[in-house]
Design a protein around this motif. Structure first.
Motif, PDB file in Angstrom:
ATOM      1  N   LYS A  31       0.819  -1.217   0.000  1.00  0.00           N
ATOM      2  CA  LYS A  31       0.000   0.000   0.000  1.00  0.00           C
ATOM      3  C   LYS A  31       0.854   1.268   0.000  1.00  0.00           C
ATOM      4  CE  LYS A  31      -0.522   0.198   5.057  1.00  0.00           C
ATOM      5  NZ  LYS A  31       0.251   1.436   5.230  1.00  0.00           N
ATOM      6  N   ASP A  32       2.099   1.149   0.414  1.00  0.00           N
ATOM      7  CA  ASP A  32       2.990   2.304   0.482  1.00  0.00           C
ATOM      8  C   ASP A  32       3.782   2.521  -0.800  1.00  0.00           C
ATOM      9  OD1 ASP A  32       2.280   2.690   3.208  1.00  0.00           O
ATOM     10  OD2 ASP A  32       3.736   1.161   3.800  1.00  0.00           O
ATOM     11  N   LEU A  33       3.560   1.684  -1.796  1.00  0.00           N
ATOM     12  CA  LEU A  33       4.356   1.736  -3.028  1.00  0.00           C
ATOM     13  C   LEU A  33       3.538   2.274  -4.194  1.00  0.00           C
ATOM     14  CD1 LEU A  33       6.001  -1.807  -2.828  1.00  0.00           C
ATOM     15  CD2 LEU A  33       6.916   0.346  -1.934  1.00  0.00           C
ATOM     16  N   SER A  34       4.229   2.844  -5.156  1.00  0.00           N
ATOM     17  CA  SER A  34       3.587   3.240  -6.413  1.00  0.00           C
ATOM     18  C   SER A  34       3.275   2.000  -7.238  1.00  0.00           C
ATOM     19  CB  SER A  34       4.519   4.157  -7.204  1.00  0.00           C
ATOM     20  OG  SER A  34       5.664   3.424  -7.640  1.00  0.00           O
ATOM     21  N   GLY A  35       2.464   2.187  -8.285  1.00  0.00           N
ATOM     22  CA  GLY A  35       2.141   1.056  -9.156  1.00  0.00           C
ATOM     23  C   GLY A  35       3.376   0.452  -9.792  1.00  0.00           C
TER      24      GLY A  35
END
Length: 275
Positions: free
Chosen positions: A145-149
């Motif tokens: 959830k803390d990462l970009s796509g």
């Protein structure tokens, strides 16, 4: 520009063989022929793109190679073994990332190795190497959830690479990403492919992506999915999408795909008239 059949397709060792494959689905009280009489020989280390409009059976064929949905007729072999189920020699990367949200980046990458009960030290070494290779080392303790796509997709690719599958199957893995992130990951994938010598079968509906990435492009027809054209990409790497040769091939492939999109449109009109 008239491309030729890939010169290695018949002479090099076949890593994946698709022989007379058809796939029929039962839906709404009728049968739908998704694939029909597909024959492909994919040499070891080749980068192949399956290209075509929605409904042409690209993902169905990829899932058959993966062992998720076996063909109704014909057979598929990977490394000389009949495909009857998913196997460790075939790693799958999905568009939706398919990460465990409760696991950190390093735990997601290590998951398959832990299932295989590899020694802890070996798991840590493999995960560390891949996180550095994919520029994820600084994010190893983060959650999806803390990462970009783009970062999530890097983690998904790292998880497949951790299992060291010689065949990578990729189902529109960059389709949901913005243009800049998509190009960065395309370059990253090409670097990994050149370094690790994997055989890659990559599904896309983007003509430019197919030309940029592939040794060979298999254009599929609208349902029932068959091989409309099997083309080599006769361009040196790295490829420039602005080059005249690139755009000449893009126009040629665009015409082939547009023909199938028109068939799709005509089919929908006929079905609407019947209803």
């Amino acid at each position: 520009m008239n491309a030729q059949l890939h010169p290695r397709a018949d002479t090099a060792e076949a890593h994946v063989v698709v022989a007379g494959v058809s796939k029929v689905f039962a839906t709404g009280g009728r049968e739908v022929v998704a694939l029909q009489d597909i024959d492909l020989r994919i040499p070891r280390g080749q980068f192949v793109c399956l290209l075509g409009p929605s409904g042409c059976g690209k993902s169905t064929l990829l899932n058959a190679i993966a062992g998720f949905a076996l063909p109704s007729a014909g057979m598929i072999t990977a490394d000389g073994q009949l495909v009857t189920a998913p196997g460790p020699e075939r790693g799958m990367v999905f568009q939706e990332y398919a990460l465990f949200p409760w696991m950190t980046v390093e735990d997601n990458v290590a998951f398959g190795l832990e299932i295989k009960r590899q020694p802890k030290a070996q798991i840590l070494a493999t995960v560390d190497e891949l996180l550095h290779m994919l520029s994820l080392a600084d994010f190893r303790h983060r959650y999806p959830k803390d990462l970009s796509g783009g970062m999530r997709q890097r983690v998904a690719i790292a998880r497949v690479l951790a299992l060291d599958a010689p065949i990578m199957l990729m189902d529109e893995p960059f389709g949901a990403l913005d243009a800049l992130t998509r190009r960065n990951l395309q370059d990253e994938l090409l670097r990994l492919w050149a370094e690790l010598k994997k055989t890659i079968v990559f599904v896309t509906h983007s003509i430019e992506e197919a030309i940029y990435l592939a040794d060979r492009i298999v254009v599929m027809t609208y349902r029932p999915g068959t091989v409309k054209r099997d083309l080599v990409v006769p361009l040196p790497r790295l490829r420039d999408p602005a080059a005249p040769e690139f755009n000449a091939l893009k126009r040629e492939l665009g015409q082939l795909v547009m023909e199938e999109q028109q068939r799709h449109h005509n089919d929908e009109l006929r079905m609407a008239a019947v209803d």
